[in-house]
Motif scaffolding. Structure first.
Motif, PDB file in Angstrom:
ATOM      1  N   LEU A   1       0.797  -1.174  -0.152  1.00 59.71           N
ATOM      2  CA  LEU A   1      -0.209  -0.023  -0.057  1.00 59.71           C
ATOM      3  C   LEU A   1       0.954   1.219  -0.030  1.00 59.71           C
ATOM      4  O   LEU A   1       2.031   1.171   0.566  1.00 59.71           O
TER       5      LEU A   1
ATOM      6  N   GLN B   1      -3.002   5.152   0.738  1.00 63.26           N
ATOM      7  CA  GLN B   1      -3.774   4.065   0.962  1.00 63.26           C
ATOM      8  C   GLN B   1      -3.823   3.453   2.278  1.00 63.26           C
ATOM      9  O   GLN B   1      -4.684   3.187   2.886  1.00 63.26           O
TER      10      GLN B   1
ATOM     11  N   TYR C   1      -6.986   3.298   4.914  1.00 64.83           N
ATOM     12  CA  TYR C   1      -7.383   1.948   5.252  1.00 64.83           C
ATOM     13  C   TYR C   1      -7.207   1.889   6.815  1.00 64.83           C
ATOM     14  O   TYR C   1      -8.364   1.795   7.336  1.00 64.83           O
TER      15      TYR C   1
ATOM     16  N   LEU D   1      -7.879   0.306  -2.675  1.00 64.24           N
ATOM     17  CA  LEU D   1      -8.154  -0.547  -1.662  1.00 64.24           C
ATOM     18  C   LEU D   1      -9.344  -1.485  -1.854  1.00 64.24           C
ATOM     19  O   LEU D   1      -9.308  -2.717  -1.572  1.00 64.24           O
TER      20      LEU D   1
ATOM     21  N   LEU E   1      -9.691  -5.046   0.368  1.00 66.33           N
ATOM     22  CA  LEU E   1      -9.516  -4.271   1.849  1.00 66.33           C
ATOM     23  C   LEU E   1     -10.622  -3.435   2.128  1.00 66.33           C
ATOM     24  O   LEU E   1     -10.991  -3.204   3.418  1.00 66.33           O
TER      25      LEU E   1
END
Length: 151
Positions: free
Chosen positions: A28, A32, A36, A73, A78
């Motif tokens: 990532l 990101q 996240y 993501l 995710l």
């Protein structure tokens, strides 16, 4: 049934370790990772502009940055977009980007849960194929009242 984004406060340390593994495994970017972790630690669904407000103090100033991170993501399994509420929810463990899902969304508090039941998915697939259609993928959202709000 699993409460998709609820974070158990007793397992924050373990969750941080899982987050580090996910960041390394999925490579990532810093944006990101921030999006996240913010969404996951929030413990509920949130919109892109709410995330932007939360990330401003970390130097994120553009909605496009948040949307790009959320899209990536999502493609990595995710994050899941909740169409009916225009929000996103983080998965503690990655899911296939095109994995079928049945989301339960409380109309009062916004809590999101998912039902991952293979028998239910097979029943949907069978009923649909008997109707002469073939399902490529689906994402069902049911607006409900959760146990806490129902009492």
């Amino acid at each position: 049934m699993s409460r998709t984004a609820l974070v158990n406060k007793n397992h924050i340390t373990g969750l941080k370790q899982d987050q580090r593994k996910i960041v390394n495994t999925y490579r990532l970017t810093s944006n990101q990772k921030m999006v996240y972790e913010t969404l996951l630690n929030l413990g509920r669904s949130a919109g892109a502009y709410e995330l932007l407000d939360l990330l401003r103090k970390k130097g994120v100033n553009a909605a496009a940055t948040v949307y790009r991170a959320l899209n990536e993501l999502s493609s990595k399994g995710l994050v899941k977009r909740i169409v009916s509420t225009r929000t996103f929810i983080a998965h503690e463990h990655p899911k296939s980007a095109n994995q079928e899902s049945l989301m339960l969304i409380c109309k009062h508090c916004g809590e999101v849960s998912s039902i991952d039941d293979e028998n239910l998915i097979k029943l949907f697939d069978k009923s649909i194929s008997q109707s002469g259609y073939r399902v490529d993928s689906y994402h069902l959202e049911l607006i409900v009242s959760c146990d806490r709000c129902n009492n």
